[in-house]
Design an enzyme around this catalytic site. Structure first.
Site, PDB file in Angstrom:
ATOM      1  N   ARG A 150       0.861  -1.184   0.000  1.00 25.24           N
ATOM      2  CA  ARG A 150       0.000   0.000   0.000  1.00 25.24           C
ATOM      3  C   ARG A 150       0.898   1.235   0.000  1.00 25.24           C
ATOM      4  O   ARG A 150       1.930   1.260   0.671  1.00 25.24           O
ATOM      5  CB  ARG A 150      -0.918   0.033   1.231  1.00 25.24           C
ATOM      6  CG  ARG A 150      -2.108  -0.916   1.163  1.00 25.24           C
ATOM      7  CD  ARG A 150      -3.134  -0.514   0.107  1.00 25.24           C
ATOM      8  NE  ARG A 150      -4.261  -1.431   0.050  1.00 25.24           N
ATOM      9  CZ  ARG A 150      -4.378  -2.469  -0.777  1.00 25.24           C
ATOM     10  NH1 ARG A 150      -3.394  -2.736  -1.626  1.00 25.24           N
ATOM     11  NH2 ARG A 150      -5.447  -3.236  -0.767  1.00 25.24           N
TER      12      ARG A 150
ATOM     13  N   GLU B  23      -2.602   7.591  -4.738  1.00 24.26           N
ATOM     14  CA  GLU B  23      -3.056   6.976  -5.999  1.00 24.26           C
ATOM     15  C   GLU B  23      -4.554   7.161  -6.265  1.00 24.26           C
ATOM     16  O   GLU B  23      -4.996   7.034  -7.401  1.00 24.26           O
ATOM     17  CB  GLU B  23      -2.692   5.491  -6.046  1.00 24.26           C
ATOM     18  CG  GLU B  23      -3.475   4.616  -5.068  1.00 24.26           C
ATOM     19  CD  GLU B  23      -3.096   3.133  -5.173  1.00 24.26           C
ATOM     20  OE1 GLU B  23      -1.910   2.805  -4.996  1.00 24.26           O
ATOM     21  OE2 GLU B  23      -3.987   2.317  -5.414  1.00 24.26           O
TER      22      GLU B  23
ATOM     23  N   HIS C  97      -0.884  -0.107  -9.744  1.00 24.18           N
ATOM     24  CA  HIS C  97      -1.622  -1.056  -8.894  1.00 24.18           C
ATOM     25  C   HIS C  97      -2.131  -2.245  -9.723  1.00 24.18           C
ATOM     26  O   HIS C  97      -3.327  -2.509  -9.782  1.00 24.18           O
ATOM     27  CB  HIS C  97      -2.797  -0.354  -8.194  1.00 24.18           C
ATOM     28  CG  HIS C  97      -3.154  -1.004  -6.889  1.00 24.18           C
ATOM     29  ND1 HIS C  97      -3.486  -0.291  -5.771  1.00 24.18           N
ATOM     30  CD2 HIS C  97      -3.235  -2.312  -6.522  1.00 24.18           C
ATOM     31  CE1 HIS C  97      -3.757  -1.116  -4.778  1.00 24.18           C
ATOM     32  NE2 HIS C  97      -3.606  -2.356  -5.210  1.00 24.18           N
ATOM     33  N   GLN C  98      -1.188  -2.917 -10.348  1.00 23.08           N
ATOM     34  CA  GLN C  98      -1.564  -4.040 -11.214  1.00 23.08           C
ATOM     35  C   GLN C  98      -0.960  -5.372 -10.746  1.00 23.08           C
ATOM     36  O   GLN C  98      -1.073  -6.379 -11.445  1.00 23.08           O
ATOM     37  CB  GLN C  98      -1.106  -3.774 -12.657  1.00 23.08           C
ATOM     38  CG  GLN C  98       0.416  -3.760 -12.826  1.00 23.08           C
ATOM     39  CD  GLN C  98       0.862  -3.731 -14.273  1.00 23.08           C
ATOM     40  OE1 GLN C  98       0.875  -2.674 -14.899  1.00 23.08           O
ATOM     41  NE2 GLN C  98       1.239  -4.876 -14.821  1.00 23.08           N
ATOM     42  N   ALA C  99      -0.340  -5.358  -9.553  1.00 21.86           N
ATOM     43  CA  ALA C  99       0.320  -6.594  -9.100  1.00 21.86           C
ATOM     44  C   ALA C  99      -0.682  -7.750  -8.998  1.00 21.86           C
ATOM     45  O   ALA C  99      -0.348  -8.894  -9.251  1.00 21.86           O
ATOM     46  CB  ALA C  99       1.008  -6.363  -7.764  1.00 21.86           C
ATOM     47  N   PHE C 100      -1.912  -7.430  -8.644  1.00 18.98           N
ATOM     48  CA  PHE C 100      -2.930  -8.490  -8.468  1.00 18.98           C
ATOM     49  C   PHE C 100      -3.482  -8.976  -9.803  1.00 18.98           C
ATOM     50  O   PHE C 100      -4.203  -9.973  -9.843  1.00 18.98           O
ATOM     51  CB  PHE C 100      -4.107  -7.934  -7.640  1.00 18.98           C
ATOM     52  CG  PHE C 100      -5.000  -7.005  -8.435  1.00 18.98           C
ATOM     53  CD1 PHE C 100      -4.630  -5.693  -8.641  1.00 18.98           C
ATOM     54  CD2 PHE C 100      -6.178  -7.459  -8.999  1.00 18.98           C
ATOM     55  CE1 PHE C 100      -5.428  -4.839  -9.393  1.00 18.98           C
ATOM     56  CE2 PHE C 100      -6.976  -6.618  -9.759  1.00 18.98           C
ATOM     57  CZ  PHE C 100      -6.598  -5.301  -9.960  1.00 18.98           C
TER      58      PHE C 100
HETATM   59  P1  NAD Z   1      -1.393 -11.207   4.905  1.00 21.42           P
HETATM   60  O1  NAD Z   1      -2.403 -10.752   5.896  1.00 21.42           O
HETATM   61  O2  NAD Z   1      -1.387 -12.642   4.484  1.00 21.42           O
HETATM   62  O3  NAD Z   1       0.081 -10.873   5.449  1.00 21.42           O
HETATM   63  C1  NAD Z   1       0.442  -9.654   6.033  1.00 21.42           C
HETATM   64  C2  NAD Z   1       1.605  -9.944   6.973  1.00 21.42           C
HETATM   65  O4  NAD Z   1       2.074  -8.698   7.474  1.00 21.42           O
HETATM   66  C3  NAD Z   1       1.219 -10.810   8.171  1.00 21.42           C
HETATM   67  O5  NAD Z   1       2.122 -11.896   8.291  1.00 21.42           O
HETATM   68  C4  NAD Z   1       1.319  -9.849   9.351  1.00 21.42           C
HETATM   69  O6  NAD Z   1       1.724 -10.499  10.553  1.00 21.42           O
HETATM   70  C5  NAD Z   1       2.378  -8.895   8.845  1.00 21.42           C
HETATM   71  N1  NAD Z   1       2.392  -7.633   9.559  1.00 21.42           N
HETATM   72  C6  NAD Z   1       1.351  -6.935  10.062  1.00 21.42           C
HETATM   73  N2  NAD Z   1       1.790  -5.824  10.672  1.00 21.42           N
HETATM   74  C7  NAD Z   1       3.137  -5.821  10.539  1.00 21.42           C
HETATM   75  C8  NAD Z   1       4.155  -4.951  10.963  1.00 21.42           C
HETATM   76  N3  NAD Z   1       3.861  -3.848  11.695  1.00 21.42           N
HETATM   77  N4  NAD Z   1       5.423  -5.237  10.644  1.00 21.42           N
HETATM   78  C9  NAD Z   1       5.719  -6.364   9.938  1.00 21.42           C
HETATM   79  N5  NAD Z   1       4.792  -7.243   9.520  1.00 21.42           N
HETATM   80  C10 NAD Z   1       3.513  -6.967   9.826  1.00 21.42           C
HETATM   81  O7  NAD Z   1      -1.541 -10.252   3.643  1.00 21.42           O
HETATM   82  P2  NAD Z   1      -1.116 -10.550   2.131  1.00 21.42           P
HETATM   83  O8  NAD Z   1      -2.218 -11.256   1.428  1.00 21.42           O
HETATM   84  O9  NAD Z   1       0.247 -11.133   2.131  1.00 21.42           O
HETATM   85  O10 NAD Z   1      -1.085  -9.064   1.555  1.00 21.42           O
HETATM   86  C11 NAD Z   1      -0.150  -8.101   2.013  1.00 21.42           C
HETATM   87  C12 NAD Z   1      -0.582  -6.733   1.534  1.00 21.42           C
HETATM   88  O11 NAD Z   1      -0.428  -6.689   0.107  1.00 21.42           O
HETATM   89  C13 NAD Z   1      -2.061  -6.404   1.772  1.00 21.42           C
HETATM   90  O12 NAD Z   1      -2.245  -5.803   3.023  1.00 21.42           O
HETATM   91  C14 NAD Z   1      -2.409  -5.474   0.641  1.00 21.42           C
HETATM   92  O13 NAD Z   1      -2.318  -4.157   1.118  1.00 21.42           O
HETATM   93  C15 NAD Z   1      -1.319  -5.716  -0.396  1.00 21.42           C
HETATM   94  N6  NAD Z   1      -1.844  -6.207  -1.684  1.00 21.42           N
HETATM   95  C16 NAD Z   1      -1.515  -5.511  -2.817  1.00 21.42           C
HETATM   96  C17 NAD Z   1      -1.956  -5.965  -4.040  1.00 21.42           C
HETATM   97  C18 NAD Z   1      -1.599  -5.236  -5.318  1.00 21.42           C
HETATM   98  O14 NAD Z   1      -2.227  -5.487  -6.360  1.00 21.42           O
HETATM   99  N7  NAD Z   1      -0.618  -4.353  -5.325  1.00 21.42           N
HETATM  100  C19 NAD Z   1      -2.752  -7.117  -4.131  1.00 21.42           C
HETATM  101  C20 NAD Z   1      -3.065  -7.799  -2.954  1.00 21.42           C
HETATM  102  C21 NAD Z   1      -2.600  -7.343  -1.727  1.00 21.42           C
END
Ligand code: NAD
Length: 333
Positions: A236, A265, A297-300
């Site tokens: 994010r 964004e 924002h196209q990683a997904f």
């Molecule tokens: P997830 O919930 O499986 O994993 C998040 C991890 O972050 C967890 O292991 C949690 O313990 C850890 N965490 C939380 N707070 C923390 C901190 N202060 N310091 C270190 N680690 C911490 O989530 P995910 O599915 O792996 O997704 C991660 C992020 O990716 C999402 O929150 C989302 O914002 C982002 N995302 C982006 C896209 C994209 O298209 N760019 C797509 C999907 C997700």
């Protein structure tokens, strides 16, 4: 459920409609191209549910208007839910459901794509070769094998990124509130954030945006990093303080910056704005650097992820309709 789908793109319909058609009791979906904001919230009148995406800001006033309009549920077509005021929704009795995971490997692969492109400068080579410019000047990269890569957040996506980086022969450091034994057994070394920042040649962010991670990358944490560090953010935008990272790129502290997300964004990404004048000066500055690569924002954005998003979103609505509960409901705590 009669559902108003906001921020609809052609690809949303392409996956939601066929998935809906396979259901025993399909939902009544109405697609709105418009994003959700105070001027469009009224479109939700007469709908039992609304379906939103990451740049639809479902803040308290919007939630209260939903409730007043008779909306009973909010379904987001994303894993992250920082764009929704969960407390306000709970107070108004509106469950919020999400898609907890969709092709996490795909997001991790995009982070790696940013790393490889920045490192080996394939974006610049592509343009040069098309112009019959075969000069290699300025295209020097580095072997990722043997380098130290730091993964911040080892949930579904971070774990996938860590495994790929191990496969590249990187020494992988990770930082998470809850270290994972499976990754440690595979060779990932869990360390505190400061150690990861100080030791890594490449840092990739995969933690969610919460209060504790807002501007995790700021002037202070950047100062602790190696000269010329590569920084990748597919999580994010607000994990990074944009002004601080611009200063760090200018100073050479950050040698490569790969962003799929950007703090500001909203109102920028997901639309063709090629005829508009860019108003965001920070974004414009970032675009001037040859060692900064931004995707919108196209990683997904893989076929597998869109299929899962459509299926899980519709299942979430079915669960809420049939039982009033859903495993993918976001808890208030
Ligand atoms: P997830 O919930 O499986 O994993 C998040 C991890 O972050 C967890 O292991 C949690 O313990 C850890 N965490 C939380 N707070 C923390 C901190 N202060 N310091 C270190 N680690 C911490 O989530 P995910 O599915 O792996 O997704 C991660 C992020 O990716 C999402 O929150 C989302 O914002 C982002 N995302 C982006 C896209 C994209 O298209 N760019 C797509 C999907 C997700």
């Amino acid at each position: 459920m009669k559902t108003a789908v906001f921020s609809t793109k052609p690809y949303d319909r392409r996956y939601l409609e066929p998935a809906n058609a396979t259901l025993d009791q399909p939902h009544e979906l109405e697609f709105f191209e418009s994003g959700l904001h105070p001027n469009t919230v009224g479109l939700a009148e007469g709908f039992e549910a609304v379906c939103v995406f990451v740049n639809d800001h479902v803040d308290r006033p919007i939630v209260e208007q939903f409730a007043a309009l008779g909306v009973k549920a909010i379904a987001t077509r994303s894993a992250g839910f920082n764009h929704i005021d969960i407390q306000a929704a709970d107070k108004c009795g509106l469950p919020v459901v999400r898609v907890p995971a969709y092709a996490p490997e795909g997001v991790a692969e995009h982070a790696i794509a940013l790393m490889l492109t920045l490192n080996r400068k394939t974006h610049r080579a592509y343009n040069r070769v098309r112009e019959s410019n075969f000069s290699l000047t300025g295209l020097i990269g580095f072997d990722m094998h043997g380098k130290t890569a730091g993964v911040v957040g080892t949930g579904k996506i971070g774990a996938a990124a860590a495994r790929i980086l191990l496969g590249f022969g990187c020494h992988v450091l990770a930082h998470d509130r809850s270290p994972r034994e499976d990754l440690a057994a595979a060779g990932v070394e869990f360390v505190c954030f400061d150690e990861l920042a100080a030791e890594s040649d490449i840092i990739t962010l995969h933690c969610p945006l919460v209060e504790a991670t807002h501007h995790l990358i700021n002037a202070e944490s950047l100062a602790k990093m190696k000269e010329g560090v590569m920084l990748i953010n597919t999580s994010r935008g607000a994990l990074i303080d944009t002004d601080a990272v611009i200063d760090a790129v200018k100073a050479g502290k950050v040698g490569h910056l790969g962003l799929d997300v950007y703090e500001e964004e909203d109102g920028l990404f997901f639309e063709d704005r090629s005829d508009e004048l860019l108003q965001d000066d920070d974004f414009a500055r970032l675009l001037t650097f040859p060692n900064v690569l931004i995707t919108g924002h196209q990683a997904f954005f893989t076929a597998e992820a869109l299929t899962q998003i459509a299926e899980v979103t519709l299942d979430n609505l079915t669960d809420l309709e049939s039982s009033g509960t859903c495993d993918n409901r976001v808890s208030v705590s």
